[in-house]
Design a protein around this motif. Structure first.
Motif, mmCIF file in Angstrom:
data_model
loop_
_atom_site.group_PDB
_atom_site.id
_atom_site.type_symbol
_atom_site.label_atom_id
_atom_site.label_comp_id
_atom_site.label_asym_id
_atom_site.label_seq_id
_atom_site.Cartn_x
_atom_site.Cartn_y
_atom_site.Cartn_z
ATOM 1 N N UNK A 28 47.026 36.811 49.158
ATOM 2 C CA UNK A 28 48.126 36.766 49.947
ATOM 3 C C UNK A 28 49.002 38.390 49.788
ATOM 4 N N UNK A 29 48.921 38.696 48.702
ATOM 5 C CA UNK A 29 49.640 40.024 48.138
ATOM 6 C C UNK A 29 49.042 41.122 48.850
ATOM 7 N N UNK A 30 47.844 41.099 48.675
ATOM 8 C CA UNK A 30 47.035 42.516 49.104
ATOM 9 C C UNK A 30 46.589 42.382 50.640
ATOM 10 N N UNK A 57 47.888 38.617 56.152
ATOM 11 C CA UNK A 57 47.252 37.406 56.672
ATOM 12 C C UNK A 57 48.308 36.224 56.283
ATOM 13 N N UNK A 58 48.264 35.215 57.035
ATOM 14 C CA UNK A 58 49.240 34.136 56.811
ATOM 15 C C UNK A 58 48.414 33.265 55.688
ATOM 16 N N UNK A 59 49.275 32.416 55.041
ATOM 17 C CA UNK A 59 48.765 31.775 54.015
ATOM 18 C C UNK A 59 47.970 30.694 54.645
ATOM 19 N N UNK A 93 44.732 32.653 45.463
ATOM 20 C CA UNK A 93 45.102 32.636 46.640
ATOM 21 C C UNK A 93 46.402 33.637 46.664
ATOM 22 N N UNK A 94 47.080 33.566 45.721
ATOM 23 C CA UNK A 94 48.326 34.654 45.591
ATOM 24 C C UNK A 94 47.975 36.073 45.614
ATOM 25 N N UNK A 154 45.616 27.545 37.230
ATOM 26 C CA UNK A 154 45.545 28.172 38.778
ATOM 27 C C UNK A 154 44.240 27.876 39.161
ATOM 28 N N UNK A 155 44.270 27.807 40.542
ATOM 29 C CA UNK A 155 42.978 27.512 41.343
ATOM 30 C C UNK A 155 42.475 28.883 41.621
ATOM 31 N N UNK A 156 41.242 29.301 40.983
ATOM 32 C CA UNK A 156 40.565 30.485 41.205
ATOM 33 C C UNK A 156 39.502 30.518 42.260
ATOM 34 N N UNK A 157 39.011 31.289 42.989
ATOM 35 C CA UNK A 157 38.055 31.407 43.674
ATOM 36 C C UNK A 157 37.000 32.098 42.970
#
Length: 177
Positions: free
Chosen positions: A126-128, A131-133, A122-123, A159-162
């Motif tokens: 969000x960095x790239x 868009x809102x979290x 998710x991080x 960490x949660x990875x997708x």
């Protein structure tokens, strides 16, 4: 001649000090204030016209003010036309990117996942992406619901990875194993 998109009028031309002085000289014949109309100062142009240049005093003072009035007019004109007074065009400031939502956000997440060998957090998203979290989480839930992504815990970092299985380069790329 190109038309101004704002008012559909021909673009204004810079004014000349010589022309302003010639129009100022009409005050000698009792026609005062024409130079002020020429320089876009219509309010004081009417005042000069109906008061004979403030009884000649304002007309006389304008003899010394004309170069500055022409410079001010040309500066304002340059700014309105998007040109620096030096003649170089002004670089337009672009608006910040609009936050991504819905389908557009999901497409960008997939592009990012493709660049990152099929694994994202998710991080990282969000960095790239702009868009809102909440929107990112919503898009990731939808991608998971469709079977395109699956959330997994990285056993090393927690960490949660997708994971995007169809974008994984090789079976050895899975970081959570």
């Amino acid at each position: 001649m190109p038309m101004s998109s704002r008012y559909l009028l021909p673009p204004a031309e810079p004014k000349s000090v010589g022309t302003a002085y010639l129009l100022w000289a009409l005050g000698i014949f009792g026609i005062c204030g024409v130079h002020r109309f020429y320089l876009g100062k219509t309010g004081t142009g009417f005042l000069w016209f109906f008061t004979f240049g403030l009884l000649g005093i304002g007309q006389l003072i304008d003899l010394f003010l004309i170069p500055g009035m022409v410079e001010d007019y040309n500066f304002k004109l340059a700014v309105l036309q998007g040109i620096r007074p030096s003649g170089a065009p002004v670089k337009s400031v672009s608006a910040p990117p609009q936050p991504l939502k819905g389908q557009a956000l999901m497409r960008e997440i997939l592009r990012l996942a493709q660049q990152r060998q099929g694994i994202l957090t998710l991080s990282e998203i969000a960095i790239e992406l702009p868009a809102d979290f909440d929107e990112i989480e919503k898009a990731l839930r939808e991608l998971s619901r469709r079977g395109i992504a699956s959330p997994e815990n990285n056993l090393t970092t927690g960490a949660v990875e997708y994971h995007f299985p169809h974008l994984l380069r090789s079976p050895g790329d899975r970081r959570s194993l």
